[in-house]
Scaffold this motif. Structure first.
Motif, PDB file in Angstrom:
ATOM      1  N   LEU A  39       0.851  -1.188   0.000  1.00 20.83           N
ATOM      2  CA  LEU A  39       0.000   0.000   0.000  1.00 20.83           C
ATOM      3  C   LEU A  39       0.888   1.241   0.000  1.00 20.83           C
ATOM      4  CD1 LEU A  39      -2.809   1.362   0.259  1.00 20.83           C
ATOM      5  CD2 LEU A  39      -2.544   1.167   2.740  1.00 20.83           C
ATOM      6  N   THR A  40       0.624   2.148  -0.935  1.00 24.13           N
ATOM      7  CA  THR A  40       1.395   3.378  -1.071  1.00 24.13           C
ATOM      8  C   THR A  40       0.465   4.575  -1.047  1.00 24.13           C
ATOM      9  OG1 THR A  40       3.051   2.241  -2.416  1.00 24.13           O
ATOM     10  CG2 THR A  40       3.030   4.642  -2.525  1.00 24.13           C
ATOM     11  N   PHE A  41       0.856   5.598  -0.288  1.00 27.71           N
ATOM     12  CA  PHE A  41       0.155   6.878  -0.306  1.00 27.71           C
ATOM     13  C   PHE A  41       1.135   7.932  -0.800  1.00 27.71           C
ATOM     14  CE2 PHE A  41      -2.778   4.894   2.809  1.00 27.71           C
ATOM     15  CZ  PHE A  41      -3.969   5.185   2.154  1.00 27.71           C
ATOM     16  N   GLY A  42       0.832   8.535  -1.941  1.00 25.83           N
ATOM     17  CA  GLY A  42       1.763   9.489  -2.529  1.00 25.83           C
ATOM     18  C   GLY A  42       3.066   8.787  -2.862  1.00 25.83           C
ATOM     19  N   GLN A  43       4.168   9.303  -2.323  1.00 23.51           N
ATOM     20  CA  GLN A  43       5.476   8.699  -2.549  1.00 23.51           C
ATOM     21  C   GLN A  43       5.885   7.752  -1.425  1.00 23.51           C
ATOM     22  OE1 GLN A  43       7.145   9.211  -5.470  1.00 23.51           O
ATOM     23  NE2 GLN A  43       5.245  10.291  -5.982  1.00 23.51           N
ATOM     24  N   ARG A  44       5.030   7.615  -0.417  1.00 17.17           N
ATOM     25  CA  ARG A  44       5.386   6.822   0.758  1.00 17.17           C
ATOM     26  C   ARG A  44       4.757   5.439   0.703  1.00 17.17           C
ATOM     27  NH1 ARG A  44       3.028   7.201   6.800  1.00 17.17           N
ATOM     28  NH2 ARG A  44       4.371   5.612   7.745  1.00 17.17           N
ATOM     29  N   ALA A  45       5.584   4.412   0.845  1.00 18.66           N
ATOM     30  CA  ALA A  45       5.079   3.040   0.946  1.00 18.66           C
ATOM     31  C   ALA A  45       4.758   2.761   2.410  1.00 18.66           C
ATOM     32  CB  ALA A  45       6.117   2.052   0.426  1.00 18.66           C
ATOM     33  N   LEU A  46       3.459   2.594   2.713  1.00 22.32           N
ATOM     34  CA  LEU A  46       3.072   2.273   4.079  1.00 22.32           C
ATOM     35  C   LEU A  46       3.569   0.887   4.450  1.00 22.32           C
ATOM     36  CD1 LEU A  46       1.455   4.619   5.177  1.00 22.32           C
ATOM     37  CD2 LEU A  46      -0.508   3.097   5.425  1.00 22.32           C
ATOM     38  N   PHE A  47       3.351  -0.055   3.563  1.00 25.52           N
ATOM     39  CA  PHE A  47       3.932  -1.390   3.706  1.00 25.52           C
ATOM     40  C   PHE A  47       4.085  -1.991   2.322  1.00 25.52           C
ATOM     41  CE2 PHE A  47      -0.613  -1.692   4.950  1.00 25.52           C
ATOM     42  CZ  PHE A  47      -1.114  -2.441   3.894  1.00 25.52           C
ATOM     43  N   ASN A  55      -3.538   2.419  -5.488  1.00 23.65           N
ATOM     44  CA  ASN A  55      -2.137   2.087  -5.217  1.00 23.65           C
ATOM     45  C   ASN A  55      -2.003   1.042  -4.108  1.00 23.65           C
ATOM     46  OD1 ASN A  55      -3.127   3.848  -3.314  1.00 23.65           O
ATOM     47  ND2 ASN A  55      -1.325   5.159  -3.275  1.00 23.65           N
ATOM     48  N   HIS A  56      -2.702  -0.049  -4.262  1.00 26.26           N
ATOM     49  CA  HIS A  56      -2.583  -1.136  -3.298  1.00 26.26           C
ATOM     50  C   HIS A  56      -2.656  -2.468  -4.035  1.00 26.26           C
ATOM     51  CE1 HIS A  56      -6.974  -1.276  -3.753  1.00 26.26           C
ATOM     52  NE2 HIS A  56      -6.922  -2.493  -3.246  1.00 26.26           N
ATOM     53  N   HIS A  57      -2.113  -3.493  -3.394  1.00 26.71           N
ATOM     54  CA  HIS A  57      -2.145  -4.837  -3.981  1.00 26.71           C
ATOM     55  C   HIS A  57      -2.155  -5.863  -2.857  1.00 26.71           C
ATOM     56  CE1 HIS A  57      -1.405  -8.097  -6.815  1.00 26.71           C
ATOM     57  NE2 HIS A  57      -0.590  -8.594  -5.897  1.00 26.71           N
ATOM     58  N   LEU A  58      -2.880  -6.948  -3.069  1.00 25.30           N
ATOM     59  CA  LEU A  58      -2.916  -8.023  -2.099  1.00 25.30           C
ATOM     60  C   LEU A  58      -3.330  -9.313  -2.798  1.00 25.30           C
ATOM     61  CD1 LEU A  58      -4.210  -8.156   1.497  1.00 25.30           C
ATOM     62  CD2 LEU A  58      -5.423  -9.518  -0.189  1.00 25.30           C
ATOM     63  N   ASP A  59      -2.607 -10.388  -2.526  1.00 25.46           N
ATOM     64  CA  ASP A  59      -3.000 -11.718  -2.980  1.00 25.46           C
ATOM     65  C   ASP A  59      -3.541 -12.473  -1.773  1.00 25.46           C
ATOM     66  OD1 ASP A  59      -2.061 -11.292  -5.609  1.00 25.46           O
ATOM     67  OD2 ASP A  59      -0.017 -11.784  -4.986  1.00 25.46           O
TER      68      ASP A  59
END
Length: 248
Positions: free
Chosen positions: A13-21, A59-63
C-alpha cells in the motif's frame, strides 16, 4: 459453516510517494483470533479493508487465498469502530440490514434476527429506535448484526473503542463467546484488549511497516485482567509499541 484460514501475500500500500507497507505476508489460521496492533497511521485498518475487499485507492495490492480454496465472498462479516446503525430503522431492522439489501424478508429471517438480539441481551429492545440506546447497547446491536450474517470469517476494526471501560470488558466476554470457532481478525489500539482475546498478536512496525509476531498468553480466553501472564506480556507489548513509535 467451517471457517477457512487465510493466507495474505504481497500486500502493498502506497500513499503518494510513501510506501506504508510492501510485500507483507502472513497467515491467519482457521478458527483463530488474531489481533493486529501498531501506531496510528501504520496501515492496520487499511490492511483489514484490503482483506475484506473494501474500496481503497488504486495504489494497493494483495493476494489472498483461503485454506479450502474457496472464494471468501459470502463468508465474510465486518464490524466497524462505529456502530453504523441507521436512524430510520428500529433495532430489529438494523440487525437485518444485510438481509434487506439482499431482498430477504422471510419470517425465518425475522426470527433469526430476534434470536441474535436475545444472544446479546437486547431481546426487549427490538422495537426501540437507535437514538434511545446507550453506546454499549448500540455496539451490542452491531454485534448482533454481525452474528446475523452467520459468516465464518469476521473482521473487526476497533469494534469496542467507543464504549466505556466496563462495557468494553463485558463486550469482550460476549464477543469471545459468540464468535467462537470463527476466523477472527481484529484491529485494536489497546494492548490489554489484544492480550485478553487473541491467540495470535501481530504488530505493524517500521517504515515501510512489516508484521512482527508477538507471543500471546497461553491461559484460556477471555483472560482475566489480573492474569499474571497478561500483566507480564502487557509490559512487553507496550514496550514494543513504544519502540515502534520512537523509530518513526
Amino acid at each position: 459453516m467451517t471457517p477457512p484460514g487465510l493466507h495474505v501475500r504481497n500486500a502493498s500500500l502506497t500513499f503518494g510517494q510513501r510506501a506504508l507497507f510492501s510485500k507483507l505476508e502472513c497467515e491467519f489460521p482457521a478458527s483463530s483470533w488474531t489481533c493486529l496492533l501498531g501506531r496510528s497511521g501504520s496501515g492496520k485498518s487499511s490492511l483489514l479493508r484490503m482483506i475484506a475487499g473494501l474500496h481503497l485507492p488504486d495504489n494497493h495490492h494483495l493476494d489472498l487465498t483461503t485454506s479450502d480454496g474457496e472464494a471468501l465472498r459470502g463468508r465474510l462479516a465486518w464490524m466497524a469502530q462505529q456502530d453504523l446503525l441507521v436512524p430510520w430503522e428500529r433495532v430489529l431492522g438494523n440487525v437485518m440490514l444485510g438481509a434487506r439489501w439482499r431482498g430477504e424478508r422471510s419470517a425465518s429471517a425475522v426470527a433469526r434476527a430476534r434470536e441474535m438480539l436475545a444472544l446479546v441481551g437486547l431481546a426487549e429492545r427490538a422495537d426501540a429506535w437507535p437514538a434511545a440506546l446507550s453506546g454499549g447497547q448500540r455496539q451490542r446491536v452491531s454485534l448482533a448484526r454481525t452474528l446475523f450474517e452467520d459468516a465464518s470469517v469476521v473482521l473487526m476494526d476497533e469494534p469496542f473503542s467507543a464504549v466505556d471501560a466496563i462495557t468494553r470488558l463485558e463486550l469482550h466476554e460476549l464477543a469471545y463467546r459468540l464468535l467462537a470457532e470463527r476466523t477472527v481478525i481484529m484491529v485494536t489500539h489497546d494492548p490489554l484488549e489484544a492480550l485478553r482475546l487473541a491467540e495470535r498478536i501481530l504488530v505493524l512496525k517500521g517504515d515501510p511497516a512489516r508484521l512482527v509476531p508477538l507471543a500471546a498468553p497461553e491461559t484460556p480466553r477471555p483472560r482475566a485482567l489480573d492474569d499474571a501472564e497478561v500483566q507480564t506480556r502487557q509490559t512487553a507489548l507496550v514496550a514494543e509499541l513504544r519502540e515502534t513509535a520512537d523509530a518513526q
